[in-house]
Design a protein around this motif. Structure first.
Motif, short mmCIF file in Angstrom:
data_model
loop_
_atom_site.label_atom_id
_atom_site.label_comp_id
_atom_site.label_asym_id
_atom_site.label_seq_id
_atom_site.Cartn_x
_atom_site.Cartn_y
_atom_site.Cartn_z
N ARG A 237 40.93 38.28 34.64
CA ARG A 237 40.27 39.24 35.52
C ARG A 237 41.31 40.07 36.29
NH1 ARG A 237 37.54 35.89 38.14
NH2 ARG A 237 35.59 35.99 36.97
N VAL B 96 38.96 42.26 33.12
CA VAL B 96 37.79 41.89 32.32
C VAL B 96 37.20 40.59 32.86
CG1 VAL B 96 38.66 43.03 30.25
CG2 VAL B 96 39.20 40.61 30.64
N LEU C 161 31.86 47.13 37.07
CA LEU C 161 32.38 45.89 36.54
C LEU C 161 32.81 45.00 37.71
CD1 LEU C 161 33.10 44.35 33.93
CD2 LEU C 161 35.41 45.27 34.14
N GLY D 85 34.01 44.18 29.76
CA GLY D 85 34.95 45.07 30.44
C GLY D 85 34.96 46.43 29.77
#
Length: 553
Positions: free
Chosen positions: A316, A321, A242, A351
């Motif tokens: 974030r 995410v 990610l 995420g």
């Protein structure tokens, strides 16, 4: 029976509601019937109102004006609210061009009106009234009457000319659009072409082969390029990662990138190689791409987040995410840090499941809340629009100030609230079904009252010596400019037919014809272009009406 008779014979609020409701119900029902393949839709309410009025059915005049003005204000404000989020984007892209085509319709019609005074024997004050009726523009009539009274000429005949030409002014634009569609429109012309109404984003998978990116963080790469992009997934040696702002990129990393359509070429130059896979198909199961990363759409329903910039939420850093796209109405926007969020936006979040759950709690995601339309904000916006429409605007050389009026003020305020409301933390979200119902309700009320008012003296006016001549000339002033400019604009192949219909309806200040266009053409192209050209077109017609009086009467 006595009870039924009292509903129509005793002037009361109940009588007004019954009569207007009957006109709307019958007109809307018959509007669904197709005649020679053509359905007039809600515009049929207007003609049904004329029929009621011609039979001598009337209601209290003050009640009539109240319902008519309320219906018009409700319709134009909610229309502006509906197109507001897309308005400035479409104006930047096509707005100037749209208004130039609208201006062409206005100028051609005005020139025709002046020239026809020499061939028909109609005096110019009467011709101004004919022009106002042919273009269904009552604010222009009001401006012309004020100017005529200022020079000692009554405006009664101009108002009479407007009344007798108004019905065919409504129908003429519809006839012109039907004619253009029948003989000049191809299947390709029916497909929307305005980019502001569709998906503005592009998803691509890229392999890093550019050696300049080796060892750089995603944040530094984004800072060094003019293009905006979001990396939602990163594959390295068969493992999914990610990506975060401080994630370091390496050669042979495979990236899933979301960017603007215009920046697709820039992404290829930046990363080096685009993988041969279509990620823009309608149906992709994003959650089956890999098991560790989930993609979920979350609705922004926390009122305190309305008007906040996406970057300011620090999703974030706080929740780990990424937000790849934001869906607003039917438009998909790139989730850049400077994007101002609106209540009701749908955020595509990527995420790990637990992290997305935390982000969901922060953003709200209460779909039930969205089912409750914010009616209070609509009434407040209408009040502000009516105040805006009543402000006098003094222009050099004009004998009297210009006002945006009952229609101009609310539609401009609706556009402002729809487009800029979130920046002022003003919640204007309304469900699509509620927005459509309010627009239809307002337009039906307006048309029913307008038709009933015009129908009361319609037959007597037509039978006057000048009546048939006024009707014929007015019909030409409606149909000829709209048809000529519409065909020329269509032949340029720059606009789709829906957009052109919106231009024509907006230049003629004709919401009834717009309703027909919306009923017969898919998409919102007609409404967007109508709202783009209507304010300026209406303003110019008001000025032209006064200029004709000042310099030619």
């Amino acid at each position: 029976m006595d009870l039924v008779n009292s509903l129509f014979s005793v002037s009361s609020a109940i009588e007004a509601v019954v009569v207007i409701s009957m006109i709307c119900a019958a007109g809307l029902a018959l509007g669904k019937v197709r005649f020679f393949g053509i359905s007039l839709g809600v515009a049929f309410v207007f003609f049904f109102g004329i029929m009621f009025g011609s039979f001598g059915i009337t209601i209290d005049h003050n009640m009539l004006l109240c319902l008519e003005d309320f219906g018009l204000a409700l319709f134009v404000y909610t229309l502006g609210l509906h197109v507001g989020p897309n308005f400035f984007g479409s104006f930047r892209q096509e707005g100037m061009s749209l208004n130039l085509w609208s201006l062409a319709v206005i100028v051609l019609g005005t020139i025709m009106a002046v020239v026809m005074t020499f061939f028909t024997g109609i005096k110019l004050p009467d011709m101004i009234g004919v022009l106002c009726g042919a273009t269904t523009n009552t604010p222009a009539l009001g401006a012309a009457q004020t100017a005529l009274e200022h020079i000692g000429i009554g405006g009664g005949r101009a108002a009479l000319a407007t009344a007798v030409t108004y019905p065919l002014g409504v129908l003429g634009v519809i006839i012109a659009m039907v004619f253009i569609r029948r003989f000049f429109v191809s299947k390709d012309d029916l497909r929307p072409r305005l980019t502001g109404e569709t998906d503005n984003t592009f998803i691509g998978q890229y392999l890093i082969v550019n050696p300049a990116l080796e060892g750089k963080t995603i944040a530094s790469v984004a800072h060094d390029t003019h293009a905006h992009f979001i990396i939602s997934r990163l594959w390295r040696a068969g493992e999914v990662i990610l990506p975060m702002a401080d994630t370091i990129l390496h050669i042979n990393d495979s990236l899933l990138v979301v960017t603007n359509k215009d920046d697709e070429g820039a992404m290829l130059m930046l990363f080096g190689k685009e993988m041969d896979k279509d990620w823009n198909k309608a149906k992709i199961d994003w959650n089956h791409i890999d098991s560790n990363v989930e993609s979920r759409v979350i609705v922004l329903t926390k009122a305190q987040l309305n008007g906040k910039k996406l970057g300011g939420l620090r999703l974030r850093d706080t929740y780990g995410v990424n937000v790849s796209r934001v869906i607003r109405g039917d438009i998909k926007l790139l989730a850049t840090d400077d994007l101002v969020l609106q209540y009701g936006d749908r955020l595509t979040i990527v995420g790990r499941p637990g992290d997305i759950d935390n982000a969901e709690n922060f953003l709200g995601n209460s779909v039930k809340t969205l089912n409750e339309p914010n009616v209070g904000s609509i009434f407040l916006g209408m009040v502000l629009g009516l105040i805006l429409g009543s402000i006098p605007i003094a222009l050099p050389g004009m004998t009297s100030p210009i006002r945006l009026g009952l229609a101009g003020g609310p539609i401009i305020m609706g556009i402002i609230v729809g487009a800029l409301g979130p920046r002022m933390h003003f919640i204007s979200y309304t469900t699509r079904s509620a927005s459509l119902m309010l627009r239809r309700l307002g337009l039906a009320l307006y048309l029913a009252c307008l038709g009933l008012d015009a129908g009361s003296g319609f037959i007597d006016t037509v039978l006057r010596p000048e009546g048939l001549l006024w009707i014929g000339v007015g019909f030409l002033l409606t149909v000829v400019p709209v048809t000529i400019i519409g065909v020329i604009a269509l032949k340029t192949k720059k606009f789709d037919f829906g957009t052109i219909c919106g231009i024509l309806c907006g230049s003629m200040a004709n919401p009834m014809a717009l309703s027909y266009a919306n009923d017969s053409i898919k998409g919102d192209a007609a409404s967007v272009s109508y709202a783009t050209v209507y304010p300026l077109g209406m303003f110019i017609r008001v000025i032209i009406a006064q200029l004709l009086v000042m310099f030619l009467v």
